[in-house]
Design an enzyme around this catalytic site. Structure first.
Site, PDB file in Angstrom:
ATOM      1  N   ASP A  67     -25.378 113.274  43.010  1.00 31.66           N
ATOM      2  CA  ASP A  67     -24.610 112.433  43.946  1.00 31.66           C
ATOM      3  C   ASP A  67     -24.392 113.092  45.317  1.00 31.66           C
ATOM      4  O   ASP A  67     -24.061 112.406  46.283  1.00 31.66           O
ATOM      5  CB  ASP A  67     -23.235 112.085  43.348  1.00 31.66           C
ATOM      6  CG  ASP A  67     -23.341 111.420  41.983  1.00 31.66           C
ATOM      7  OD1 ASP A  67     -24.415 110.888  41.668  1.00 31.66           O
ATOM      8  OD2 ASP A  67     -22.341 111.445  41.240  1.00 31.66           O
ATOM      9  N   GLN A 113     -33.402 109.334  37.642  1.00 35.28           N
ATOM     10  CA  GLN A 113     -33.036 110.153  38.796  1.00 35.28           C
ATOM     11  C   GLN A 113     -32.582 111.557  38.401  1.00 35.28           C
ATOM     12  O   GLN A 113     -32.523 112.465  39.217  1.00 35.28           O
ATOM     13  CB  GLN A 113     -31.889 109.477  39.577  1.00 35.28           C
ATOM     14  CG  GLN A 113     -32.304 108.194  40.235  1.00 35.28           C
ATOM     15  CD  GLN A 113     -31.128 107.263  40.498  1.00 35.28           C
ATOM     16  OE1 GLN A 113     -30.588 107.229  41.588  1.00 35.28           O
ATOM     17  NE2 GLN A 113     -30.726 106.503  39.503  1.00 35.28           N
ATOM     18  N   ARG A 114     -32.195 111.701  37.141  1.00 39.70           N
ATOM     19  CA  ARG A 114     -31.660 112.995  36.701  1.00 39.70           C
ATOM     20  C   ARG A 114     -32.666 113.820  35.911  1.00 39.70           C
ATOM     21  O   ARG A 114     -32.563 115.047  35.874  1.00 39.70           O
ATOM     22  CB  ARG A 114     -30.403 112.769  35.850  1.00 39.70           C
ATOM     23  CG  ARG A 114     -29.307 112.180  36.655  1.00 39.70           C
ATOM     24  CD  ARG A 114     -27.944 112.063  36.034  1.00 39.70           C
ATOM     25  NE  ARG A 114     -27.752 112.330  34.656  1.00 39.70           N
ATOM     26  CZ  ARG A 114     -26.640 111.972  33.999  1.00 39.70           C
ATOM     27  NH1 ARG A 114     -25.669 111.323  34.641  1.00 39.70           N
ATOM     28  NH2 ARG A 114     -26.481 112.259  32.747  1.00 39.70           N
ATOM     29  N   GLY A 142     -20.183 119.542  39.172  1.00 38.12           N
ATOM     30  CA  GLY A 142     -19.685 118.774  40.307  1.00 38.12           C
ATOM     31  C   GLY A 142     -18.187 118.925  40.501  1.00 38.12           C
ATOM     32  O   GLY A 142     -17.592 119.915  40.050  1.00 38.12           O
ATOM     33  N   ASP A 143     -17.579 117.930  41.138  1.00 33.96           N
ATOM     34  CA  ASP A 143     -16.166 118.055  41.530  1.00 33.96           C
ATOM     35  C   ASP A 143     -15.237 118.280  40.344  1.00 33.96           C
ATOM     36  O   ASP A 143     -14.335 119.115  40.395  1.00 33.96           O
ATOM     37  CB  ASP A 143     -15.723 116.839  42.351  1.00 33.96           C
ATOM     38  CG  ASP A 143     -15.819 115.533  41.584  1.00 33.96           C
ATOM     39  OD1 ASP A 143     -16.902 115.235  41.041  1.00 33.96           O
ATOM     40  OD2 ASP A 143     -14.817 114.806  41.528  1.00 33.96           O
ATOM     41  N   ARG A 173     -35.466  90.197  42.336  1.00 34.84           N
ATOM     42  CA  ARG A 173     -35.420  90.974  41.086  1.00 34.84           C
ATOM     43  C   ARG A 173     -34.656  92.268  41.344  1.00 34.84           C
ATOM     44  O   ARG A 173     -34.636  92.775  42.463  1.00 34.84           O
ATOM     45  CB  ARG A 173     -36.832  91.357  40.647  1.00 34.84           C
ATOM     46  CG  ARG A 173     -37.729  90.191  40.320  1.00 34.84           C
ATOM     47  CD  ARG A 173     -37.453  89.675  38.915  1.00 34.84           C
ATOM     48  NE  ARG A 173     -38.487  88.747  38.488  1.00 34.84           N
ATOM     49  CZ  ARG A 173     -38.496  87.448  38.761  1.00 34.84           C
ATOM     50  NH1 ARG A 173     -37.537  86.915  39.482  1.00 34.84           N
ATOM     51  NH2 ARG A 173     -39.478  86.675  38.319  1.00 34.84           N
ATOM     52  N   MET A 194     -28.029 105.638  41.648  1.00 40.03           N
ATOM     53  CA  MET A 194     -26.744 106.247  41.259  1.00 40.03           C
ATOM     54  C   MET A 194     -25.996 106.800  42.468  1.00 40.03           C
ATOM     55  O   MET A 194     -26.448 106.658  43.605  1.00 40.03           O
ATOM     56  CB  MET A 194     -26.986 107.328  40.222  1.00 40.03           C
ATOM     57  CG  MET A 194     -27.292 106.782  38.843  1.00 40.03           C
ATOM     58  SD  MET A 194     -27.465 108.134  37.659  1.00 40.03           S
ATOM     59  CE  MET A 194     -27.368 107.237  36.122  1.00 40.03           C
ATOM     60  N   GLU A 206     -24.929 102.182  43.167  1.00 37.39           N
ATOM     61  CA  GLU A 206     -24.203 101.615  42.012  1.00 37.39           C
ATOM     62  C   GLU A 206     -22.729 101.338  42.333  1.00 37.39           C
ATOM     63  O   GLU A 206     -22.108 100.463  41.733  1.00 37.39           O
ATOM     64  CB  GLU A 206     -24.311 102.546  40.801  1.00 37.39           C
ATOM     65  CG  GLU A 206     -23.672 103.922  41.030  1.00 37.39           C
ATOM     66  CD  GLU A 206     -23.762 104.850  39.836  1.00 37.39           C
ATOM     67  OE1 GLU A 206     -24.315 104.461  38.794  1.00 37.39           O
ATOM     68  OE2 GLU A 206     -23.273 105.986  39.960  1.00 37.39           O
TER      69      GLU A 206
END
Ligand code: F6P
Length: 379
Positions: free
Chosen positions: A141, A290-291, A116-117, A282, A183, A236
């Site tokens: 992301d 997610q990953r 990523g970045d 809840r 996320m 998040e």
């Protein structure tokens, strides 16, 4: 003529890393180029630990596999590398010259940086120091500049959408408000897309600080229409107007720039809604689901396209670039553009609010679509 290339995966894992590794490796094999993988990202480059991938059993059958067969390391910046001395004291050292030396000693002609970045910022810096680098944009992301889509995002969105389908039935049965925290750090792509795909009633994203009363009003309107349940997606990094995002240990490893860990945004919204509306609420935090796991078909195709094209660029001698999707097509941009304003060599950067990341913009069609169909964005 390229003879030997190496790959590293850096940062949080995503579904799609192995398909990219496979595509680079296979394109290398087709062109009789040796292909290697550094173990655990930049850590492997610093420690000079790598394995051969072309024509090796370890790299067979990896297309549907989650994770990364060559590992990945988070919070690793070669310009500010955490070194633990024998007496237990910790120092941060610039080990970039060692990385350049390792690449030269091992006669690698090109390094593919999957990340990523933050990873691509370090890749740009290593390119300036003489390494032939080609970046491939990885992150769930979807916040890497200059590309329309990063690999791994689609799988994360699909997992979140499936979770929303499941939360819907239990929300409806028990007349509850169900919040799903997803996320994305400072960018709301996962939240927004999964909210649309999963039929959520509310989506709260970092780019639109929310007013809880607006969310309450929209849920009360649903109740007035006879709908005794609601489903809310909370990114998040979502935050209330004039308030900070929910985080913990805000100065973890501030030397590496990875200083903020998000936690609690969904719980906070669930509690607020229960208090203000009176319906039981809840929160489910989806987290690393997610990953992990197998990539979607979309991510397998995208990752394969990215990997094969990155290898093609290498064979054309195009270095210091990021492989991107622009106007729906494979392309490249100089890493310089990806880095944006953060030009200082070796500067701490990445994963911070000030990083050069791609945010959801208010004129984006996803925002418009969400508003059109009545998803409350909290403003
Ligand atoms: O950047 C990817 C990501 O999964 C974010 O969405 C999340 O905030 C972060 O990584 C979690 O990082 P870690 O693996 O260090 O807990």
């Amino acid at each position: 003529m390229l003879k030997r290339v190496a790959i590293l995966a850096n940062g949080g894992d995503v579904a799609g890393l192995n398909p990219v590794i496979r595509a680079i490796k296979r394109t290398a094999e087709e062109n009789k180029i040796e292909c290697y993988g550094f173990i655990d990202g930049y850590k492997g480059l610093v420690e000079n630990k790598f394995i051969r991938l072309d024509h090796q059993p370890i790299a067979n059958g990896i297309l549907p596999r989650g994770g990364s067969i060559i590992g990945s390391s988070t919070n690793t910046i070669v310009f500010n590398y955490k070194v633990t001395n024998p007496d237990g004291s910790v120092e941060y050292k610039d080990l970039s010259d060692l990385c350049v030396q390792n690449m030269m000693n091992d006669r690698f002609d090109c390094l593919f940086t999957l990340g990523g970045d933050s990873t691509q910022k370090s890749a740009r810096d290593l390119y300036i120091k003489g390494i032939n680098v080609i970046g491939v944009p990885k992150t769930i992301d979807n916040d890497v500049m200059c590309t329309e889509i990063t690999f791994g995002n689609n799988t994360a969105v699909s997992v979140a959408a499936e979770a929303l389908d499941r939360l819907h039935t239990t929300a409806e049965t028990h007349h509850r408000i169900m919040c799903l925290e997803v996320m994305g750090r400072y960018a709301g792509w996962i939240a927004l897309e999964s909210a649309i795909a999963g039929g959520a009633d509310v989506a709260l994203i970092p780019e639109i600080p929310y007013d809880i009363n607006k969310v309450v009003d929209s849920i009360k309107r649903r109740i007035a229409r006879g709908k005794q349940f609601s489903v809310v997606v909370v990114s998040e990094g979502a935050k209330e107007k004039n308030k900070e995002a929910s985080t913990y240990n805000a100065d973890i490893d501030s030397k590496t720039g990875i200083s903020v860990k998000f936690a609690g945004a969904g719980d906070k919204v669930a509690k607020q809604l229960q208090d203000l509306i009176g319906l039981e609420s809840r929160c489910t935090t989806l987290g690393y689901m997610q990953r992990g796991g197998t990539p979607t078909a979309y991510d397998r195709v995208l990752s394969t396209k990215y990997g094969a094209k990155a290898m093609e660029f290498a064979m054309e001698g195009k270095f210091g670039i990021l492989t991107v999707i622009k106007n729906g097509k494979l392309d490249y941009v100089p890493l310089e553009e990806v880095v944006g304003n953060n030009k200082e060599l070796g500067a701490v950067e990445g994963g911070t609010e000030d990083s050069n990341i791609r945010y959801v913009t208010m004129d984006h069609e996803l925002v418009k679509t969400a508003r059109d169909i009545g998803i409350c964005l909290g403003d």
